[in-house]
Design a protein around this motif. Structure first.
Motif, PDB file in Angstrom:
ATOM      1  N   VAL A  48      49.731  44.936  46.626  1.00  0.00           N
ATOM      2  CA  VAL A  48      48.464  44.227  46.450  1.00  0.00           C
ATOM      3  C   VAL A  48      47.287  45.161  46.717  1.00  0.00           C
ATOM      4  O   VAL A  48      46.319  45.204  45.964  1.00  0.00           O
ATOM      5  N   GLY A  52      46.572  45.268  43.016  1.00  0.00           N
ATOM      6  CA  GLY A  52      45.757  44.098  42.702  1.00  0.00           C
ATOM      7  C   GLY A  52      44.306  44.217  43.102  1.00  0.00           C
ATOM      8  O   GLY A  52      43.398  43.929  42.311  1.00  0.00           O
ATOM      9  N   PHE A  53      44.069  44.666  44.319  1.00  0.00           N
ATOM     10  CA  PHE A  53      42.695  44.674  44.829  1.00  0.00           C
ATOM     11  C   PHE A  53      41.760  45.654  44.128  1.00  0.00           C
ATOM     12  O   PHE A  53      40.563  45.364  43.999  1.00  0.00           O
ATOM     13  N   VAL A  69      38.117  38.498  51.767  1.00  0.00           N
ATOM     14  CA  VAL A  69      39.468  38.319  52.303  1.00  0.00           C
ATOM     15  C   VAL A  69      39.414  37.456  53.554  1.00  0.00           C
ATOM     16  O   VAL A  69      40.249  36.549  53.743  1.00  0.00           O
ATOM     17  N   CYS A 224      41.458  37.510  46.019  1.00  0.00           N
ATOM     18  CA  CYS A 224      41.809  37.409  47.441  1.00  0.00           C
ATOM     19  C   CYS A 224      42.861  36.332  47.676  1.00  0.00           C
ATOM     20  O   CYS A 224      43.821  36.536  48.426  1.00  0.00           O
ATOM     21  N   ALA A 227      46.250  37.345  46.488  1.00  0.00           N
ATOM     22  CA  ALA A 227      46.881  38.332  47.366  1.00  0.00           C
ATOM     23  C   ALA A 227      47.715  37.697  48.469  1.00  0.00           C
ATOM     24  O   ALA A 227      48.616  38.337  49.015  1.00  0.00           O
ATOM     25  N   TYR A 263      44.838  43.322  54.986  1.00  0.00           N
ATOM     26  CA  TYR A 263      44.081  43.438  53.740  1.00  0.00           C
ATOM     27  C   TYR A 263      42.622  43.800  54.007  1.00  0.00           C
ATOM     28  O   TYR A 263      42.073  44.721  53.402  1.00  0.00           O
TER      29      TYR A 263
END
Length: 493
Positions: A48, A52-53, A69, A224, A227, A263
């Protein structure tokens, strides 16, 4: 109905014959720590952060993403308050759908069971796509080997199927090693960035109102929430937990806090490493946003560390696949055991006490989809992963909203010693907040997936279609076997 009555006559035990198939999972196997490892693995924290982020930062609010987040974590903690309260009263591998059935009735439970299967199975399809692509790229970059992404995916699938067939604590031990390694490697990079002072010094600009509201914070918020997918799977291991009424709440809160803090802290460090004013431009210029963490690794840690990161990226996705395979298998198993799907899915392995038949079914489904996308020449990341991972996010949001409402309804009849804030106020507030996130996800689905409007609508329709199929299966069960219908969502531990 009694368990014995749910087993076909030709499979029941007779004197001198082999033991009949069991409908029970392996009780007293998982501690709170093991369950936490399973659900953190499902969240795939390394993949992630690396995969992803960066896209979320680029499309969302840039340097302000670490603060979003925290906002997502707060809303999910509100949801967890009621979720864990109900977990002390509902011990079933059915997870979300068991809670929906206990709170809103069997038909609602059946609908949510099928939505859960759509969500978790499509997420597996998506993860195999990105795993195949990343593995093929790594083999070429490090060894000069050329391998098709789908070959890499199918090889990984065979090993995931092996873990799913075995005892659940065997998978948990493997995942534990992966999770610890993921955290160590990413936190080491975070430490190196901070030790070098980042690009422009150490500061908290990411948490200022100006940074949070910059760009498109609504898109950033969706990334977010996506995730965190996986943390909610704690309840499906209730039947296998050593002390479910204690282990499930502990594991849920521990997973949420660990994932959320990891995160936010790591994203803050990565933003500092690139520079708050340059981070969006840096990611956009890369072409492939997933290379963002590698560029920072090259700058602050060197080539050898970057190779380790690439390996850990692959391991993180692989760990997520094992975790989601176990989760999906338990949904198939529960639905088979309770009559919503063919009964033969509801039996466990005589030795491992694993839902081995359900495990094999989803392996076949995954293989069929991977082969189909490969034959069609579709891109494993831009098509398979982007389309289906976002569809899974929508499914989980629907499940969480319905579950939050179910919690409030369930405890309205009997609080079971819990306070009103935990059983009614926080669940309903979280349902409202999650509903807003769902609206954002649906209206921006074409942006998140990169798909056409027509394809986006077609993918989203799979959610209500799945719900209708599950609802009709439950209604059919009520008409034909009312005793079994009355047991939907009941404890089997």
């Amino acid at each position: 109905m009694p368990i014995e009555q749910s087993i076909p006559a030709h499979q029941q035990q007779v004197d001198g014959a082999a033991p009949r198939p069991s409908t029970e999972l392996r009780h007293g196997t998982l501690s709170a720590g093991f369950i936490t490892l399973l659900v953190i693995s499902a969240a795939s924290p390394m993949s992630v952060v690396a995969g992803g982020f960066p896209i979320g930062i680029m499309l969302g609010n840039g340097a302000g993403t670490p603060a979003l987040v925290i906002a997502a974590l707060v809303l999910l903690m509100m949801f967890a308050a009621g979720y864990t309260a109900m977990a002390t009263c509902v011990t079933s591998a059915g997870g979300f759908y068991a809670m929906a059935a206990r709170g809103l009735g069997g038909a609602a439970g059946g609908a949510m069971a099928m939505v859960a299967i759509v969500g978790y199975v499509t997420l597996q399809f998506a993860l195999y796509g990105i795993l195949g692509a990343v593995t093929a790229e790594a083999l070429h970059a490090q060894f000069g080997l050329t391998a098709a992404w789908w070959v890499c995916a199918l090889v990984a699938m065979a090993t995931v199927a092996f873990f799913g067939y075995r005892q659940i604590d065997f998978s948990a031990r493997v995942l534990g090693c992966f999770v610890v390694a993921e955290y160590v490697v990413v936190l080491a990079l975070d430490g190196l960035i901070l030790a070098h002072g980042g690009a422009n010094g150490i500061h908290l600009t990411s948490f200022t109102p100006a940074a949070v509201t910059s760009g498109n914070p609504f898109i950033g918020l969706l990334f977010c929430f996506a995730a965190f997918i996986g943390f909610e799977a704690t309840t499906i291991y209730g039947e296998e937990a050593k002390n479910p009424k204690r282990s499930i709440p502990i594991a849920t809160y521990a997973a949420l806090i660990l994932i959320g803090c990891f995160y936010s802290f790591s994203l803050w460090c990565l933003v500092l490493g690139a520079g708050t004013d340059q981070v969006v431009a840096t990611i956009t210029a890369l072409g492939d946003p997933t290379n963002f963490i590698y560029t920072l690794s090259q700058k602050y840690a060197g080539e050898s560390f970057t190779v380790v990161l690439r390996v850990m990226f692959i391991m993180s996705i692989y760990a997520g696949l094992i975790a989601f395979h176990n989760a999906s298998a338990r949904y198939f198993f529960s639905m088979g055991r309770e009559g919503l799907l063919p009964a033969w899915l509801g039996f466990t392995h005589p030795v491992h006490k694993s839902p081995h038949r359900a495990s094999l079914v989803q392996t076949v489904l995954c293989a069929a989809v991977i082969v189909a996308f490969a034959v069609a020449g579709a891109d494993p990341v831009l098509n398979l992963f982007a389309w289906l991972s976002n569809l899974a996010t929508v499914c989980v949001l629907v499940l969480m909203i319905v579950t939050a409402v179910s919690v409030a309804v369930y405890f309205r009849r009997d609080s079971h010693g819990h306070g009103a804030a935990r059983t009614r106020v926080l669940p309903l507030l979280s349902a409202a907040g999650l509903a807003l996130v769902l609206v954002l996800a649906v209206t921006n689905f074409h942006v998140l997936t990169g798909a056409s409007h027509a394809l986006s609508v077609g993918l989203l329709l799979l959610v209500p279609v799945g719900a209708i199929v599950g609802w009709r299966a439950a209604r059919r069960l009520r008409a034909t076997e009312p005793a079994r219908y009355a047991r939907l969502g009941q404890d089997w531990s």
